[in-house]
Design a protein around this motif. Sequence first.
Motif, PDB file in Angstrom:
ATOM      1  N   GLY A  64       3.543  13.552   1.245  1.00  0.00           N
ATOM      2  CA  GLY A  64       2.896  14.613   1.585  1.00  0.00           C
ATOM      3  C   GLY A  64       2.834  14.806   3.219  1.00  0.00           C
ATOM      4  N   PHE A  65       2.755  13.804   3.702  1.00  0.00           N
ATOM      5  CA  PHE A  65       2.436  13.351   5.154  1.00  0.00           C
ATOM      6  C   PHE A  65       3.613  13.281   6.034  1.00  0.00           C
ATOM      7  CE2 PHE A  65      -1.412  12.958   2.721  1.00  0.00           C
ATOM      8  CZ  PHE A  65      -2.250  13.666   3.304  1.00  0.00           C
ATOM      9  N   SER A  66       3.649  13.354   7.378  1.00  0.00           N
ATOM     10  CA  SER A  66       4.514  12.762   8.173  1.00  0.00           C
ATOM     11  C   SER A  66       3.807  11.299   8.711  1.00  0.00           C
ATOM     12  CB  SER A  66       4.532  13.342   9.522  1.00  0.00           C
ATOM     13  OG  SER A  66       5.562  14.292   9.436  1.00  0.00           O
ATOM     14  N   ILE A  67       4.589  10.116   8.668  1.00  0.00           N
ATOM     15  CA  ILE A  67       3.992   8.839   8.896  1.00  0.00           C
ATOM     16  C   ILE A  67       4.466   8.386  10.268  1.00  0.00           C
ATOM     17  CG2 ILE A  67       3.824   6.511   8.114  1.00  0.00           C
ATOM     18  CD1 ILE A  67       2.672   8.249   6.065  1.00  0.00           C
ATOM     19  N   VAL A  68       3.668   7.968  11.024  1.00  0.00           N
ATOM     20  CA  VAL A  68       3.939   7.322  12.419  1.00  0.00           C
ATOM     21  C   VAL A  68       3.369   6.100  12.169  1.00  0.00           C
ATOM     22  CG1 VAL A  68       3.893   9.396  13.893  1.00  0.00           C
ATOM     23  CG2 VAL A  68       1.739   8.368  13.560  1.00  0.00           C
ATOM     24  N   PHE A  98       1.112  -1.168   0.125  1.00  0.00           N
ATOM     25  CA  PHE A  98       0.108   0.000  -0.042  1.00  0.00           C
ATOM     26  C   PHE A  98       0.977   1.172   0.090  1.00  0.00           C
ATOM     27  CE2 PHE A  98      -2.247   3.344   2.595  1.00  0.00           C
ATOM     28  CZ  PHE A  98      -3.165   3.557   1.725  1.00  0.00           C
ATOM     29  N   ALA A  99       1.974   1.399   0.748  1.00  0.00           N
ATOM     30  CA  ALA A  99       2.806   2.635   0.841  1.00  0.00           C
ATOM     31  C   ALA A  99       3.350   2.666  -0.428  1.00  0.00           C
ATOM     32  CB  ALA A  99       3.861   2.145   2.111  1.00  0.00           C
ATOM     33  N   ARG A 100       4.206   1.672  -0.886  1.00  0.00           N
ATOM     34  CA  ARG A 100       4.640   1.710  -2.142  1.00  0.00           C
ATOM     35  C   ARG A 100       3.929   2.256  -3.256  1.00  0.00           C
ATOM     36  NH1 ARG A 100       7.566  -2.914  -0.908  1.00  0.00           N
ATOM     37  NH2 ARG A 100       5.921  -4.317  -1.864  1.00  0.00           N
ATOM     38  N   THR A 101       2.369   1.819  -3.398  1.00  0.00           N
ATOM     39  CA  THR A 101       1.762   2.121  -4.402  1.00  0.00           C
ATOM     40  C   THR A 101       1.296   3.769  -4.368  1.00  0.00           C
ATOM     41  OG1 THR A 101       0.797   0.014  -4.681  1.00  0.00           O
ATOM     42  CG2 THR A 101      -0.542   1.654  -5.250  1.00  0.00           C
ATOM     43  N   HIS A 102       1.336   4.243  -3.162  1.00  0.00           N
ATOM     44  CA  HIS A 102       0.670   5.442  -2.725  1.00  0.00           C
ATOM     45  C   HIS A 102       1.943   6.315  -2.164  1.00  0.00           C
ATOM     46  CE1 HIS A 102      -3.305   4.125  -3.646  1.00  0.00           C
ATOM     47  NE2 HIS A 102      -3.081   3.305  -2.836  1.00  0.00           N
ATOM     48  N   GLU A 103       3.301   5.815  -2.553  1.00  0.00           N
ATOM     49  CA  GLU A 103       4.351   6.789  -1.935  1.00  0.00           C
ATOM     50  C   GLU A 103       4.245   8.137  -2.331  1.00  0.00           C
ATOM     51  OE1 GLU A 103       9.146   6.375  -1.669  1.00  0.00           O
ATOM     52  OE2 GLU A 103       7.991   5.017  -3.072  1.00  0.00           O
ATOM     53  N   ALA A 104       3.857   8.588  -3.575  1.00  0.00           N
ATOM     54  CA  ALA A 104       3.777   9.925  -3.817  1.00  0.00           C
ATOM     55  C   ALA A 104       2.885  10.722  -2.998  1.00  0.00           C
ATOM     56  CB  ALA A 104       3.388  10.197  -5.371  1.00  0.00           C
ATOM     57  N   VAL A 105       1.641  10.162  -2.788  1.00  0.00           N
ATOM     58  CA  VAL A 105       0.428  10.894  -1.846  1.00  0.00           C
ATOM     59  C   VAL A 105       1.022  10.883  -0.318  1.00  0.00           C
ATOM     60  CG1 VAL A 105      -1.659  10.688  -1.044  1.00  0.00           C
ATOM     61  CG2 VAL A 105      -1.242  10.477  -3.276  1.00  0.00           C
ATOM     62  N   LEU A 106       1.801   9.683   0.125  1.00  0.00           N
ATOM     63  CA  LEU A 106       2.218   9.528   1.447  1.00  0.00           C
ATOM     64  C   LEU A 106       3.341  10.368   1.602  1.00  0.00           C
ATOM     65  CD1 LEU A 106       1.881   5.896   2.011  1.00  0.00           C
ATOM     66  CD2 LEU A 106       0.731   7.463   3.107  1.00  0.00           C
ATOM     67  N   ARG A 113      -7.483  -1.974   2.693  1.00  0.00           N
ATOM     68  CA  ARG A 113      -7.184  -1.102   1.602  1.00  0.00           C
ATOM     69  C   ARG A 113      -8.318  -0.679   0.720  1.00  0.00           C
ATOM     70  NH1 ARG A 113      -1.817  -2.704  -1.450  1.00  0.00           N
ATOM     71  NH2 ARG A 113      -1.641  -0.991  -3.055  1.00  0.00           N
ATOM     72  N   ALA A 114      -9.257  -1.414   0.727  1.00  0.00           N
ATOM     73  CA  ALA A 114     -10.621  -0.733  -0.066  1.00  0.00           C
ATOM     74  C   ALA A 114     -11.055   0.476   0.752  1.00  0.00           C
ATOM     75  CB  ALA A 114     -11.711  -1.580  -0.230  1.00  0.00           C
ATOM     76  N   THR A 115     -11.043   0.815   1.763  1.00  0.00           N
ATOM     77  CA  THR A 115     -11.321   2.020   2.528  1.00  0.00           C
ATOM     78  C   THR A 115     -10.157   2.956   2.524  1.00  0.00           C
ATOM     79  OG1 THR A 115     -12.971   0.609   3.888  1.00  0.00           O
ATOM     80  CG2 THR A 115     -12.407   3.093   4.626  1.00  0.00           C
ATOM     81  N   ALA A 116      -9.049   2.580   2.771  1.00  0.00           N
ATOM     82  CA  ALA A 116      -7.736   3.329   2.812  1.00  0.00           C
ATOM     83  C   ALA A 116      -7.468   4.251   1.486  1.00  0.00           C
ATOM     84  CB  ALA A 116      -6.493   2.489   3.304  1.00  0.00           C
ATOM     85  N   GLU A 117      -7.683   3.517   0.413  1.00  0.00           N
ATOM     86  CA  GLU A 117      -7.199   4.177  -0.725  1.00  0.00           C
ATOM     87  C   GLU A 117      -8.057   5.397  -1.113  1.00  0.00           C
ATOM     88  OE1 GLU A 117      -7.126   0.696  -3.666  1.00  0.00           O
ATOM     89  OE2 GLU A 117      -4.859   0.834  -3.287  1.00  0.00           O
ATOM     90  N   PRO A 118      -9.261   5.393  -1.036  1.00  0.00           N
ATOM     91  CA  PRO A 118     -10.298   6.513  -1.261  1.00  0.00           C
ATOM     92  C   PRO A 118      -9.898   7.760  -0.234  1.00  0.00           C
ATOM     93  CG  PRO A 118     -11.732   4.746  -0.868  1.00  0.00           C
ATOM     94  CD  PRO A 118     -10.318   4.229  -1.047  1.00  0.00           C
ATOM     95  N   LEU A 119      -9.699   7.241   0.867  1.00  0.00           N
ATOM     96  CA  LEU A 119      -9.680   8.202   2.094  1.00  0.00           C
ATOM     97  C   LEU A 119      -8.210   8.965   1.858  1.00  0.00           C
ATOM     98  CD1 LEU A 119     -10.751   6.439   5.196  1.00  0.00           C
ATOM     99  CD2 LEU A 119     -11.574   8.351   4.258  1.00  0.00           C
ATOM    100  N   LEU A 120      -7.089   8.207   1.383  1.00  0.00           N
ATOM    101  CA  LEU A 120      -5.801   8.710   1.004  1.00  0.00           C
ATOM    102  C   LEU A 120      -6.117   9.751   0.142  1.00  0.00           C
ATOM    103  CD1 LEU A 120      -2.855   8.978   2.042  1.00  0.00           C
ATOM    104  CD2 LEU A 120      -2.570   7.053   0.437  1.00  0.00           C
ATOM    105  N   ARG A 121      -6.952   9.388  -1.223  1.00  0.00           N
ATOM    106  CA  ARG A 121      -6.782  10.248  -2.212  1.00  0.00           C
ATOM    107  C   ARG A 121      -7.651  11.552  -1.965  1.00  0.00           C
ATOM    108  NH1 ARG A 121      -7.725   5.443  -5.122  1.00  0.00           N
ATOM    109  NH2 ARG A 121     -10.293   5.644  -4.824  1.00  0.00           N
ATOM    110  N   ALA A 122      -8.590  11.450  -0.738  1.00  0.00           N
ATOM    111  CA  ALA A 122      -9.286  12.601  -0.507  1.00  0.00           C
ATOM    112  C   ALA A 122      -8.476  13.555   0.342  1.00  0.00           C
ATOM    113  CB  ALA A 122     -10.532  12.173   0.190  1.00  0.00           C
ATOM    114  N   LEU A 123      -7.407  12.916   1.095  1.00  0.00           N
ATOM    115  CA  LEU A 123      -6.737  13.947   1.859  1.00  0.00           C
ATOM    116  C   LEU A 123      -5.490  14.487   0.863  1.00  0.00           C
ATOM    117  CD1 LEU A 123      -6.270  11.922   4.964  1.00  0.00           C
ATOM    118  CD2 LEU A 123      -7.343  13.793   4.783  1.00  0.00           C
TER     119      LEU A 123
END
Length: 125
Positions: free
Chosen positions: A32-36, A22-30, A114-124
Motif C-alpha cells: 500500500g506504500f511506495s518504498i524508497v 521484514f519486507a517479505r513478512t509484511h509485503e501485503a501491508v507494504l 524490527r520490534a519498533t517497525a512492526e507496530p508502526l507499520l501496522r498502525a499505518l
Amino acid sequence: MTEKPAIALIAHDLMKDAMADFARTHEAVLSGFSIVATGTTGQRVIEACPGLDVTALKSGPLGGDQQIGALIATGGVTLLVFFVDPLTAMPHDVDVKALTRLAIVYDIPLALNRATAEPLLRALG
C-alpha cells in the motif's frame, strides 16, 4: 488519483537480511506504500518482494542517506525504518545521525529495529 505515501527502508550491511525478511513478512501491508530505499537495501527488498513498488536510490555512504533525508524534509516520507547494526563501526555515522535528527524535526515515525517497525507499520497499514 493520489500518490501512495512513501516508506523509507535502510539497513546496515549486517542487517540487510533482516530487512529483506521484514519486507517479505509484511509485503501485503507494504504494497500500500511506495518504498524508497538506499541502494543495496533496495535491491535486496526488490529480490525478496518483486511485486513491491521500490525505488532504490544511491548507496547510503554515496549519497542515498542524503537523498532520503531530502525526501523527509520535503514531506515525501511517511515512515523511516532504519535497521541499525549497533555493534559495527560505521564510517558514515554522521549520516545516520542526520537522518534520525530529520525524522525528529519533521515528526515522522522512526524505527531502528524490527520490534519498533512492526507496530508502526501496522498502525499505518
